[in-house]
Design an enzyme around this catalytic site. Structure first.
Site, mmCIF file in Angstrom:
data_model
loop_
_atom_site.group_PDB
_atom_site.id
_atom_site.type_symbol
_atom_site.label_atom_id
_atom_site.label_comp_id
_atom_site.label_asym_id
_atom_site.label_seq_id
_atom_site.Cartn_x
_atom_site.Cartn_y
_atom_site.Cartn_z
ATOM 1 N N SER A 86 8.966 59.886 35.592
ATOM 2 C CA SER A 86 8.278 59.082 34.577
ATOM 3 C C SER A 86 9.148 57.904 34.153
ATOM 4 O O SER A 86 10.314 58.071 33.815
ATOM 5 C CB SER A 86 7.959 59.964 33.365
ATOM 6 O OG SER A 86 7.293 59.221 32.385
ATOM 7 N N GLY A 87 8.560 56.703 34.204
ATOM 8 C CA GLY A 87 9.287 55.504 33.815
ATOM 9 C C GLY A 87 9.905 54.761 34.986
ATOM 10 O O GLY A 87 10.531 53.715 34.805
ATOM 11 N N THR A 94 3.111 53.665 38.392
ATOM 12 C CA THR A 94 1.800 53.109 38.026
ATOM 13 C C THR A 94 1.766 51.604 38.271
ATOM 14 O O THR A 94 0.784 51.070 38.794
ATOM 15 C CB THR A 94 1.486 53.422 36.549
ATOM 16 O OG1 THR A 94 1.510 54.837 36.367
ATOM 17 C CG2 THR A 94 0.121 52.902 36.160
ATOM 18 N N ASN A 99 8.995 57.116 28.827
ATOM 19 C CA ASN A 99 8.149 56.026 29.331
ATOM 20 C C ASN A 99 7.052 55.746 28.314
ATOM 21 O O ASN A 99 6.383 56.668 27.848
ATOM 22 C CB ASN A 99 7.537 56.457 30.682
ATOM 23 C CG ASN A 99 6.700 55.370 31.319
ATOM 24 O OD1 ASN A 99 6.621 54.254 30.812
ATOM 25 N ND2 ASN A 99 6.074 55.683 32.428
ATOM 26 N N SER A 135 3.308 56.481 30.286
ATOM 27 C CA SER A 135 3.495 57.539 31.280
ATOM 28 C C SER A 135 2.151 58.127 31.713
ATOM 29 O O SER A 135 1.328 58.505 30.884
ATOM 30 C CB SER A 135 4.368 58.646 30.676
ATOM 31 O OG SER A 135 4.478 59.726 31.573
ATOM 32 N N SER A 136 1.926 58.187 33.030
ATOM 33 C CA SER A 136 0.704 58.820 33.553
ATOM 34 C C SER A 136 0.838 60.324 33.352
ATOM 35 O O SER A 136 1.760 60.939 33.876
ATOM 36 C CB SER A 136 0.534 58.515 35.042
ATOM 37 O OG SER A 136 0.372 57.147 35.251
ATOM 38 N N GLY A 171 6.580 62.643 39.464
ATOM 39 C CA GLY A 171 7.771 63.020 40.207
ATOM 40 C C GLY A 171 8.370 64.302 39.662
ATOM 41 O O GLY A 171 7.858 64.911 38.720
ATOM 42 N N GLU A 195 10.268 66.840 37.573
ATOM 43 C CA GLU A 195 10.558 66.778 36.136
ATOM 44 C C GLU A 195 11.509 67.894 35.717
ATOM 45 O O GLU A 195 11.297 69.066 36.040
ATOM 46 C CB GLU A 195 9.262 66.885 35.311
ATOM 47 C CG GLU A 195 8.413 65.640 35.385
ATOM 48 C CD GLU A 195 7.280 65.606 34.377
ATOM 49 O OE1 GLU A 195 6.635 64.551 34.254
ATOM 50 O OE2 GLU A 195 7.035 66.642 33.711
#
Length: 1041
Positions: free
Chosen positions: A134-135, A139, A184, A187-188, A413, A415
């Site tokens: 994330s980040g 996206t 993020n 974040s998705s 990804g 985590e």
């Protein structure tokens, strides 16, 4: 003069960007010595390719110079710069369009274009896999790829619509599926796989999206410093005042329990008000109707109201709802019965021995039920949203089904948090599967290339993470199977018993550890409620608390029943009534995710993959900061060193013969200036002259393979030296006279063609100008071409813009010469549409429209809740045969009942509310109390009906005061007041006797006395007796008339 192909410097050095004094970015070819400053643009060319330190140092050098992209062979590694770089303009898109992958510097566009050209030339579906934590910029990368295809692919009117919808699907999915997290700001919180479909011309003509594992728990809980999904804040900050009033919302996120837990209502990098406008526009572009948008926002607002439902405890310990305000809003927004919803939120339906029993819930159970409903409503609505977008992107041309596809996988990804739960377990399992696929496909690709070129394949040793995948997914013995078994077994199953069963079943696995099984050192850093998996990317401790609840993802049956009865069309599609009759237990969340992941692997295996590995340089989102520890961690879990090792197991560099020979031919007298023989012989002659040793290279069928980067760098150094000597020896580059002659002849042909096209263009322009000058005169040679074109253009424009339906009054403005013809065409078109429309109308729909017309005539622009009734179909009755007492039906005898509806009757004295039924027959209206016919009002005696202009459901049936059979006027309330009064007006033939009053209604109580009902606007509906003896009704204003 030197004709060396300087543009093919790719895998060694690249064009870098400098800012000139005038602010214009100029491009320059870096000197060979720049390798020391900016590193190599392909990690395969690292001399010390097994060193993680050398890998990270190369990343650092490039990051420092704003070179955020680097290759590992065909894999693109992207480092998030956390700032805007001028490398995504249309000029850059054109620079990468149609260019060989290695001819330009590494870029997202190079991967995009390479996939597109492979799809076109090889007719094989492609996919681009984007991964990273994330980040890291996943996206943004997927959005840039979509923008690249939107700009560079062929376009038409239909194609442009699809392009717009593909692009506009992003802000909608981000609003409903993204949130601010600690790592993020955007974040998705779901995985996304999007197929872009291309026709035989290479134009995008459709698309399809699959979503994975939305983080529904975020709806009801956020960690400190995090936010709920963006859409909630966008609605509150950007929604119009009328919209918020109708939804019962305040412009303050702190008022909602589901938005305050993270204590982060505002984020400096996010403009919720601006994003709201973008989302509203995007919904329109995608094809959402106003009704669909309204119902969608009703659901979003209802989730916020659900969070504010407060419980209190009774003496018995059972939960009860302490405020009716939220229930009233929820009943209206969700289109459900408030009483039934209240019961469902405080009771659980149990079926025992065929009997249904309602068991009260305690405070904790009721809160869990409320949160489960919120998560289910939001999660299913998100799935509906994705399906709606897919419907708008669907390719509808049945004549051509053999389209090609490029897939985009933007998925979470690996985590690792301080506290890792069920969501992280699923996400990391997904990454294990993707890593397995990544290594398999990379090896397969390498092996296929070696075999195609006739080079002996040398087996590569690598870590096969199949052992970890099996630990998670193996039937009967894997963690998911054990979790499902624990969820389904009878008895007191809990998260701890699940952990104990894991210890008994997989306790001996080398990649599994718990506190009980660990050594003394490991126990110090592990909780007793945790288990550890040794992933390919490293160790992760998972806390089992909540695993069973999240895996079950259950919703009480009576809550499902309430949602199935909703009048909201979206919820009607989300909650299928078949769920209530289906005896099969639904699959658990982990099993569903495992199945969807298996399908994803099938999809990816059927396509040619390209990879983008995204890295974030620091946790603080600062531009220019390179956190080596964080990056080393990401390099490990993205498997980049493993991938580099596989790529370098054989040869570091490979190029086609023609490319290699063209670049380096000046280094050998036998190949300079031109080689006349076979390409393979030319390359063999060249490398022999350069002194390559046999172990340093291999010659394939169409490519040369060079094993060591130092061999290539030495060749580059020789080329640099050779360029200077060539500049001093112009005789070597003089072209032969025959070549010059051929070139001159061909240039002459091209010039004559250009001149002819220019003459034709000039003649066309001249005729148009002359025609425009003479356009108002009678038809003549000077204007005939122009007039014919104008007529043709109008007819073509008309063909493209014909009205879509009988309500569409648009019509293109015709030229003066076609005014009369245009009017005839317009009338014919309208007659044809009316005839077609009438032909399709069924008798039932005709009856429905007649009722709607009468309702419009009575209530339009006069009563507040009329607009809400327009999209809802009128029904033949609101009571079925079982709900009406048989004695009442017997008393009616032969009288046919035309309509029945439950109502509330207010007594003439004291205004006490009593439940009644209103029955309409052909001759009279009957008010029923259970089995008694309390009052019969003949239509002939009905003087009129009064109703207020607000959104309440009260109305008064006025009867003659001198009629001894009647006790006075009747005050009733209906939840379907527009429908009810329309039916009364039709049955009684009193369309002109429906009176809509503002302020108050006076009615006869009996014996010459009068009563008054006062109506006032307010925030919620309240009906009570006022101190002055009047009946006071407060109703919300839904529309400004």
């Amino acid at each position: 003069m030197c004709f060396i192909a300087l543009w093919d410097r790719a895998p060694l050095i690249e064009p870098t960007y400098v800012v000139a004094s005038d602010g214009v970015r100029a491009m320059m070819e870096s000197a060979l010595t720049a390798r020391d400053r900016v590193g190599v643009q392909d990690f395969v060319l690292l001399e010390n390719h097994t060193s993680e330190a050398a890998f990270i140092e190369n990343l650092r050098k490039r990051f420092k110079e704003n070179l955020i992209y680097t290759y590992i062979g065909s894999v693109l590694v992207s480092v998030n710069p956390y700032k805007d770089l001028e490398i995504y303009t249309k000029n850059h898109m054109e620079r990468y369009r149609g260019v060989n992958f290695y001819e330009v510097s590494p870029h997202l566009y190079a991967v995009s274009d390479n996939s597109y050209r492979s799809m076109r030339t090889e007719r094989k579906d492609q996919c681009i896999l984007i991964s990273g934590e994330s980040g890291a910029g996943k996206t943004e990368a997927s959005k840039k790829i979509l923008q690249y295809y939107a700009v560079t692919c062929p376009a038409s009117e239909h194609v442009q619509t699809i392009k717009d919808r593909l692009l506009q699907s992003n802000p909608v999915l981000e609003a409903f599926g993204n949130a601010k997290t600690l790592r993020n700001d955007n974040s998705s919180r779901f995985g996304k796989y999007m197929d872009i479909q291309f026709d035989f011309k290479g134009a995008p003509v459709g698309g399809h999206i699959i979503n994975y594992l939305l983080e529904k728990s975020r709806v009801v809980h956020q960690n400190h410093g995090e936010r709920n999904f963006h859409i909630f804040y966008q609605l509150i900050e950007g929604g119009e005042e009328d919209l918020l009033r109708r939804l019962g919302l305040e412009r303050n996120p702190q008022q909602y329990q589901y938005l305050v837990k993270g204590n982060c209502p505002k984020v400096s990098s996010i403009n919720d008000r601006s994003d709201w406008k973008v989302v509203r526009k995007a919904l329109t572009v995608i094809g959402f109707s106003e009704d669909e948008v309204e119902e969608l926002l009703n659901i979003i607002a209802s989730v916020l109201h659900l969070g504010n439902v407060q419980y209190g405890g009774e003496d018995s310990g059972n939960a009860c709802i302490t405020s009716d305000t939220q229930i009233k809003y929820l009943a209206r927004l969700l289109g459900v019965n408030g009483t039934v919803l209240t019961e469902a939120l405080t009771h659980k339906k149990i079926i025992a021995k065929g009997e249904e029993l309602m068991s009260p819930l305690n405070l904790e159970q009721a809160s869990s039920a409320r949160d489960a409903l919120s998560k289910a409503v939001y999660g299913r609505t998100f799935t509906w949203l994705v399906n709606k977008i897919n419907a708008s992107l669907a390719y509808t041309d049945d004549s051509y089904k053999n389209w090609s596809v490029i897939g985009l996988l933007d998925i979470y990804g690996f985590e690792v948090f301080q506290n890792n739960s069920f969501e992280q377990f699923c996400i990391n399992y997904c990454n294990e599967k993707l890593q397995q696929l990544f290594i398999e496909l990379t090896l397969k690709s390498e092996q296929e290339e070696y075999e195609a070129e006739g080079i002996t394949w040398e087996p590569v040793q690598y870590f096969n993470n199949k052992i970890i995948c099996d630990l998670v997914e193996e039937k009967f013995k894997g963690i998911i199977s054990i979790l499902d078994e624990e969820c389904l077994r009878p008895g007191d199953a809990s998260d701890i018993t699940f952990l104990e069963k894991l210890e008994d079943t997989v306790g001996g696995h080398p990649h599994f550890v718990t506190h009980k099984l660990a050594d003394g050192k490991t126990r110090k850093v592990m909780g007793r409620d945790e288990f550890r998996l040794l992933h390919y990317a490293g160790e992760v401790n998972y806390n089992v608390n909540g695993f069973l609840d999240k895996n079950n993802d259950l919703l009480f049956r009576n809550l499902k029943e309430v949602m199935c009865m909703s009048e909201n069309k979206i919820l009607n599609q989300c909650f299928d009534r078949e769920e209530l009759t289906d005896k099969k237990r639904p699959d658990t969340a982990a099993t569903q995710f495992k199945a969807s992941l298996a399908k994803l692997m099938e999809i990816l295996m059927s396509k040619e993959p390209s990879y983008i590995r995204c890295i974030k340089p620091n946790d603080s989102k600062q531009a220019g900061r390179f956190d080596e520890v964080l990056i080393r961690h990401q390099v490990k879990y993205l498997g980049l060193m493993e991938n580099l090792r596989v790529r370098r197991a054989g040869f570091a560099y490979r190029r086609r013969y023609e490319v290699f020979l063209q670049r380096y031919k000046s280094l050998c007298p036998d190949t300079w200036p031109n080689w006349r023989g076979k390409l393979a012989d030319g390359v063999a002659t060249l490398v022999k002259h350069l002194g390559y040793k046999p172990e340093e290279y291999k010659l394939g069928r169409s490519k040369i393979f060079i094993r060591f980067p130092k061999t290539l760098f030495a060749t580059e150094d020789a080329l640099e030296t050779r360029k200077h000597s060539l500049g001093e020896s112009p005789q070597h580059v003089l072209l032969s006279l025959p070549t010059i002659g051929i070139q001159a002849w061909w240039r002459g042909i091209l010039a004559r063609r250009r001149a002819q096209r220019r003459r034709q263009a000039a003649d066309t322009i001249r005729r148009f100008i002359k025609g425009f000058i003479y356009r108002h005169q009678e038809r003549c040679p000077e204007n005939e071409y122009f007039l014919d074109y104008v007529r043709y253009s109008f007819l073509m424009k008309l063909r493209r813009n014909l009205p879509k339906n009988v309500l569409d009054k648009s019509w293109p403005t015709p030229p003066a010469a076609l005014t009369e013809a245009s009017e005839h065409l317009r009338k014919m078109c309208m007659q044809n549409m009316v005839w077609t429309y009438c032909k399709r109308i069924s008798p039932e729909w005709k009856h429905q429209m007649e009722q709607k017309m009468i309702a419009s005539e009575i209530f339009k622009d006069k009563k507040d809740n009329y607009p809400q009734s327009v999209p809802k179909l009128f029904v033949s009755t609101r009571l079925n045969g079982e709900e009406i007492n048989p004695k009442v039906l017997q008393a009616l005898g032969t009288e046919k009942m035309k309509y029945a509806v439950p109502v509330t009757k207010y007594d003439r004295k004291g205004y006490k509310a009593r439940p009644r039924q209103l029955l309409l027959t052909a001759n009279c209206a009957i008010i029923v109390e259970e089995a008694k016919l309390k009052q019969r009002i003949d239509y002939k005696a009905l003087k009129g009906v009064s109703v207020s202009s607000l959104s309440d459901g009260l109305f008064v049936l006025h009867v003659p005061s001198d009629d001894n059979k009647q006790k006075g006027d009747v005050v009733l309330q209906s939840d379907h007041v527009i429908e009810t009064l329309t039916k009364v007006a039709i049955c009684a033939d009193k369309i002109n006797n429906i009176n809509i009053n503002q302020g108050s209604i006076t009615f006869t109580v009996g014996q010459g006395k009068e009563g008054i009902i006062d109506f006032t606007p307010g925030s919620e509906l309240l009906v009570a007796k006022a101190k002055n003896g009047h009946l006071s009704v407060t109703a919300p204003r839904l529309n400004s008339r």
